[in-house]
Design a protein around this motif. Structure first.
Motif, mmCIF file in Angstrom:
data_model
loop_
_atom_site.group_PDB
_atom_site.id
_atom_site.type_symbol
_atom_site.label_atom_id
_atom_site.label_comp_id
_atom_site.label_asym_id
_atom_site.label_seq_id
_atom_site.Cartn_x
_atom_site.Cartn_y
_atom_site.Cartn_z
ATOM 1 N N ASN A 175 0.820 -1.220 0.000
ATOM 2 C CA ASN A 175 0.000 0.000 0.000
ATOM 3 C C ASN A 175 0.850 1.266 0.000
ATOM 4 N N THR A 191 0.353 4.256 -2.665
ATOM 5 C CA THR A 191 0.201 5.642 -2.220
ATOM 6 C C THR A 191 1.236 6.559 -2.867
ATOM 7 N N ASN A 203 0.216 7.680 -6.499
ATOM 8 C CA ASN A 203 -1.149 8.177 -6.674
ATOM 9 C C ASN A 203 -1.299 9.112 -7.866
ATOM 10 N N HIS A 206 -7.233 0.704 -3.017
ATOM 11 C CA HIS A 206 -6.330 1.357 -3.968
ATOM 12 C C HIS A 206 -6.693 1.120 -5.432
#
Length: 239
Positions: free
Chosen positions: A66, A70, A73, A103
């Motif tokens: 994750n 992130t 993005n 996500h």
């Protein structure tokens, strides 16, 4: 990187997606995102929870999947090939599923690759895979055992018949079990085994994904047959 960029640009509006191999560090994932439209990441789910980006037996650096998502993005159309190293239990698969729910992006294709012989754990992973398959942009793939298809392909190239080759027979038997499991939409395999894949009609019921492709041979592999292709990567920061 230049070859990755050139081929990715050529196929930007078409298939296949060109994936940057072993993007298991933030640095490599960021570099790959600048030259390709897809990252391949090794994913190992630890018992204490969380999916980490590393390829055993290499050391787990603690980088969580994750965190990579992130950090990327801003790359709205970046796709991912997630090589699930231990997605053979409901717990591990559901841990990954919960991450992808947070996500997953509308424009992002995700290939979740399950290990060889994972169909033997159908009762464990079926509900999780069915949940993954409900996402239009997530595809579940079966990792075809490399040793079998490479040995089969070598024998086929030497002129032997498919049904006389033990490796080919074993490969066929395994794919029959995969088909019966009804778990997967895709197959993923080492390109050195392409002759075996082409020789078995059953494989054409699936979308194909492949790795170990040289830049120089890309145009010869009939790229339109594949959803995702991993080119050989000489990034010095491979892990």
């Amino acid at each position: 990187s230049t070859f990755h960029f050139a081929i990715s640009e050529k196929y930007k509006q078409d298939i296949p997606l060109i994936c940057y191999h072993r993007s298991n560090t933030l640095g490599k994932a960021l570099r790959g995102s600048l030259v390709t439209n897809c990252l391949e990441i090794d994913v190992y789910v630890e018992d204490e929870g969380g999916a980490f980006a590393y390829h055993p037996p290499a050391m787990n650096t603690g980088l969580k999947l994750n965190k990579i998502f992130t950090s990327l993005n801003s790359h709205k159309n970046l796709s991912f090939w997630l090589d699930g190293k231990n997605l053979v239990s409901a717990k591990n698969c559901n841990n990954l599923l919960s991450i992808l729910r947070k996500h997953n992006k509308n424009n992002s294709q995700m290939l979740v690759e399950f290990p060889s012989y994972s169909h033997q754990n159908k009762q464990e992973i079926q509900n999780c895979i069915e949940s993954l398959n409900r996402f239009k942009t997530i595809h579940s793939s079966y990792y075809v055992p490399t040793s079998k298809i490479v040995a089969c392909s070598k024998s086929l190239l030497s002129g032997k018949e498919f049904d006389t080759i033990n490796a080919c027979i074993d490969f066929k038997d395994d794919l029959i079990k995969v088909k019966r499991s009804e778990l997967f939409s895709d197959l993923s395999f080492d390109y050195r085994g392409i002759k075996a894949i082409e020789a078995l009609k059953l494989t054409f019921d699936y979308s194909w994904n492949t790795w170990n492709v040289k830049h120089s041979q890309f145009e010869m592999i009939k790229p339109e047959r594949f959803r995702m292709v991993i080119l050989i990567n000489d990034d010095p920061n491979n892990m």
